[in-house]
Write a protein that holds these residues in place. Structure first.
Motif, mmCIF file in Angstrom:
data_model
loop_
_atom_site.group_PDB
_atom_site.id
_atom_site.type_symbol
_atom_site.label_atom_id
_atom_site.label_comp_id
_atom_site.label_asym_id
_atom_site.label_seq_id
_atom_site.Cartn_x
_atom_site.Cartn_y
_atom_site.Cartn_z
ATOM 1 N N ASP A 205 0.768 -1.053 -0.121
ATOM 2 C CA ASP A 205 0.071 -0.094 -0.131
ATOM 3 C C ASP A 205 0.731 1.299 -0.150
ATOM 4 O O ASP A 205 0.294 2.397 -0.043
ATOM 5 N N ARG A 298 -5.481 5.615 7.691
ATOM 6 C CA ARG A 298 -6.809 5.582 6.830
ATOM 7 C C ARG A 298 -7.777 6.008 7.556
ATOM 8 O O ARG A 298 -8.738 6.847 7.103
ATOM 9 N N ARG A 301 -8.044 9.678 8.426
ATOM 10 C CA ARG A 301 -8.611 10.497 7.549
ATOM 11 C C ARG A 301 -10.113 10.561 7.273
ATOM 12 O O ARG A 301 -10.688 11.708 7.111
ATOM 13 N N ASP A 302 -10.586 9.332 7.564
ATOM 14 C CA ASP A 302 -11.973 9.250 7.347
ATOM 15 C C ASP A 302 -12.696 10.132 8.505
ATOM 16 O O ASP A 302 -13.860 10.647 8.209
ATOM 17 N N ASP A 314 -5.362 13.244 0.165
ATOM 18 C CA ASP A 314 -5.497 11.811 0.227
ATOM 19 C C ASP A 314 -5.342 11.459 -1.350
ATOM 20 O O ASP A 314 -5.338 12.364 -1.973
ATOM 21 N N PRO A 320 0.958 7.336 2.219
ATOM 22 C CA PRO A 320 -0.247 6.929 3.203
ATOM 23 C C PRO A 320 -0.062 7.366 4.555
ATOM 24 O O PRO A 320 -1.021 7.167 5.349
#
Length: 490
Positions: A205, A298, A301-302, A314, A320
């Motif tokens: 990733d 992740r 960020r959400d 993003d 990341p």
């Protein structure tokens, strides 16, 4: 007693040597002067083991450093590796000395770090500047486009190398593979200051690291995104287009002769942690730790996307593990948000009025990121105001006018003058709105009215002015007129 909680020492010769020193401490008649006593100035010297007569003998007869560097070269797929205890700053300057000679020209991204500018000064190199693309929606740099580099190389066929910085400080990732193709078509090496990318290439990733993408030299900081001591860095290279002996000489010429063993050992240990072998008993799977950190980031960020007006950087062109937030749409002042974070014991990497940057590493946990996002979201809501416009890329579109090489401007006699009287003079310092960190003025460039207007526009918009001796921009350091005339005469 020093410990090895993840069983790294069997694959980390420098770490093993550091641990053995603690297990059987000698009575040294060598430096450092504290002689491993903690009762003189306290535990501040704990773990300070030298390389010479510490991790190895004074004659380096055990070869533990060379062994560790060879292991790192294999891990990153390089032909050459040297560890640095002077950070990416030392590494960048060593590479500048190695790839070209006094008076040579090199292509340099306009987002250069100060350490590379000083590398140009030390090596006597003259830059051919290329400017990165800037995202008009965010005002942040996106990297130098390969087409931009090709135009620069076509117009300047005598350049000896290409220097770029990637990823950027704010986490944006450029097209390194495209830049490598462009540089190699012109027959010159691509050098990447990847200080923020030591973790790249070690999880699916994450972006691939520069050497995997065709770069010839990669400088990276083990202490920025890996669990190494401050000042830990590496120079890694494929030697088809660069001279290994010159790289080695460049490192030696700019390095301390008393390298800190703990810094070296931590670099070795971080490298061993990244080496995935899946052996459950070793408990050293950096791949899994990176995966957990990426997932937690992740989720962070959400959560932050739920704050009205907050832009969360993003996408595929973003690291990341870099949490970059733009506050334009919230109206909140990032300096006030930072104050709240500091009060909560949550310092972040960077904060100005409009942009906040938090660095995440494999040492972070879902709990630490949840705490950060909770305090941050509450602070933004508390300081909310009228939305502000994005500071557009036009601020950074001033074309430089080079009047003398950076080395001559750096060593020339200088004076400080009011900014309005600096127009037409040769700048002696680096002046860059940050972010995106693209210099409007660099040593050796002529101060123009357009440059001052751009800087003033950025300052009034609340952008931090970095590197300048006077960040208020009331004054500038310029080369004296006599020094400028002497240079012109030469």
């Amino acid at each position: 007693m020093p410990t090895d909680p993840r069983g790294l020492r069997g694959d980390a010769p420098l770490l093993d040597a550091w641990l053995r020193f603690g297990e059987r401490p000698p009575s040294p008649f060598t430096i450092p002067g504290h002689k491993q006593r903690h009762d003189l100035v306290g535990d501040v010297v704990a773990g300070d083991v030298p390389l010479y007569a510490g991790l190895d003998t004074m004659k380096l007869s055990s070869g533990v450093l060379a062994d560790a560097e060879a292991r790192a070269a294999r891990l990153w797929g390089a032909d050459f590796c040297r560890f640095s205890t002077g950070g990416a700053t030392h590494a960048n300057q060593a590479v500048a000395l190695a790839v070209a000679g006094d008076g040579d020209r090199v292509v340099v991204s306009r987002t250069l770090h100060r350490s590379l500018l000083l590398g140009l000064v030390l090596a006597g190199l003259t830059p051919v500047w290329v400017r990165p693309e800037v995202d008009p929606a965010t005002g942040l740099p996106l990297g130098v486009a390969p087409a931009t580099l090709r135009r620069a190389l076509t117009a300047n066929p005598d350049v000896r190398a290409v220097f770029v910085g990637d990823p950027s400080y704010v986490g944006t990732v450029g097209d390194i593979a495209g830049l490598a193709d462009a540089a190699h078509e012109a027959g010159v090496p691509l050098v990447v200051d990847a200080a923020w990318a030591a973790h790249f290439g070690f999880h699916p990733d994450l972006p691939r690291h520069p050497l995997q993408l065709g770069a010839d030299v990669m400088v990276t900081s083990a202490h920025k995104t890996l669990p190494a001591w401050s000042q830990a860095a590496l120079v890694l290279a494929r030697t088809g287009r660069v001279d290994a002996a010159r790289l080695d000489a460049g490192v030696e010429a700019t390095a301390t002769t008393s390298p800190a063993g703990a810094v070296l050992a931590s670099t070795d240990a971080a490298r061993a942690l990244l080496r995935r072998d899946g052996h459950a008993l070793l408990r050293r799977d950096g791949h899994a730790l990176l995966g957990d950190a990426i997932a937690a980031t992740r989720e962070a960020r959400d959560r932050l996307r739920g704050v009205d007006g907050l832009t969360v950087l993003d996408g595929p062109g973003v690291d990341p593990l870099k949490l970059t937030l733009l506050l334009f749409g919230t109206g909140a002042d990032g300096n006030l948000v930072e104050r709240d974070l500091l009060a909560a014991g949550l310092p972040v990497e960077s904060a100005d009025r409009d942009v906040l940057v938090a660095v995440v590493s494999l040492a972070d946990t879902p709990a630490s990121l949840t705490r950060l996002t909770t305090v941050l979201a509450d602070s933004v809501r508390r300081h909310r105001g009228a939305p502000r416009p994005v500071v557009g890329p036009a601020v950074y579109g001033v074309d430089p006018v080079t009047s003398m090489p950076p080395r001559q401007a750096f060593f020339a006699a200088t004076e400080t003058v009011p900014a309005e009287r600096a127009v037409g003079r040769v700048c002696a310092e680096l002046v860059a709105p940050y972010p995106p960190g693209i210099p409007v003025l660099a040593p050796g460039e002529q101060v123009t009215a357009a440059a001052l207007a751009a800087l003033d526009q950025a300052r009034r918009a609340g952008v931090r002015i970095a590197y300048a001796a006077d960040p208020s921009l009331r004054t500038l350091r310029v080369v004296t007129k006599r020094a400028g005339r002497a240079d012109a005469a030469r």
